[in-house]
Scaffold this active site. Sequence first.
Site, PDB file in Angstrom:
ATOM      1  CG  HIS A  20      16.722-100.484 -48.387  1.00 17.18           C
ATOM      2  ND1 HIS A  20      17.788 -99.791 -48.909  1.00 17.18           N
ATOM      3  CD2 HIS A  20      17.068-101.803 -48.453  1.00 17.18           C
ATOM      4  CE1 HIS A  20      18.744-100.643 -49.276  1.00 17.18           C
ATOM      5  NE2 HIS A  20      18.328-101.865 -49.018  1.00 17.18           N
ATOM      6  NE  ARG A  61      16.058 -90.358 -44.552  1.00 14.76           N
ATOM      7  CZ  ARG A  61      16.318 -91.554 -45.076  1.00 14.76           C
ATOM      8  NH1 ARG A  61      16.689 -92.539 -44.273  1.00 14.76           N
ATOM      9  NH2 ARG A  61      16.207 -91.767 -46.362  1.00 14.76           N
TER      10      ARG A  61
END
Length: 234
Positions: free
Chosen positions: A111, A61
């Site tokens: 998050h 990612r």
Amino acid sequence: MHLTSTDRLFVLTGAGISAESGLATFRGSGGLWSGHRVEDVATPEAWQANPAFVWNFYSMRRRNALAAEPNAAHIALAHIEQQLGDRFYLCTQNVDDLHERAGSHRIHHMHGSLFQSRCVRCNQPFPDQSFYDDAENLPTCSQCSAPIRPHIVWFGEIPLDMDTIYDQLDRSTILLVVGTSGSVYPAAGLVHIANQRGIRTIYIGPEEPTNAEAFEQIILGSATQALPTLFETQ
Ligand code: OAD
């Protein structure tokens, strides 16, 4: 959208705003990575069982986010922040840094952040753009030798600084939600709090979110189509 001089805008973004920058959404990609559900990789249990596997996921990612560029929707939000100053607050569920690279400053990553890591014992986040693909060579803390983990809020963990989020929402007059499926709480519940407070609610995305019935207005369209126009017509 018409904004008066007393309006305060609270924006909540999700994976959909980065979709047109080439970053896959969670539910859009079937929620799968390498044959595993994201919910089975982004958890404390997955970390306990196999930290190398989890680091592999976040290294991938990091690579994808580093290769991506902010799009017109990220830029439109940075522009509206310039106009509104402290009457603007951006809360994102995204862990990429595309909002910052577009010029956003008043931003909170509920998050966590892809480009931060932290020691599981010392708990102090620090900037980190490294890739940890070698299972034999995972990072450890230089102070206490405990493992270093991604500074990400996993399923089952509490999002960061919810007090500030609720406080900012309380002070706002408009809640604008962009590109989130409305399926992960507590983010998905912010629209319900806004309704209790009489705050105007708007959703932007190509399809209705799970919590669509809670919004006053739904604008169906992609973030890069709908957001820049929304602010131009104010
Ligand atoms: P989802 O993948 O659940 O939802 C993405 C949403 O973006 C969908 O509703 C799409 O319709 C919408 N979308 C797709 N393309 C778009 C575009 N071009 N413009 C605007 N919207 C578009 O992602 P999130 O709702 O962000 O949590 O997911 C919430 C959380 O679940 C994530 O933060 C992550 C995930 O598991 C953690 O990792 C804790």
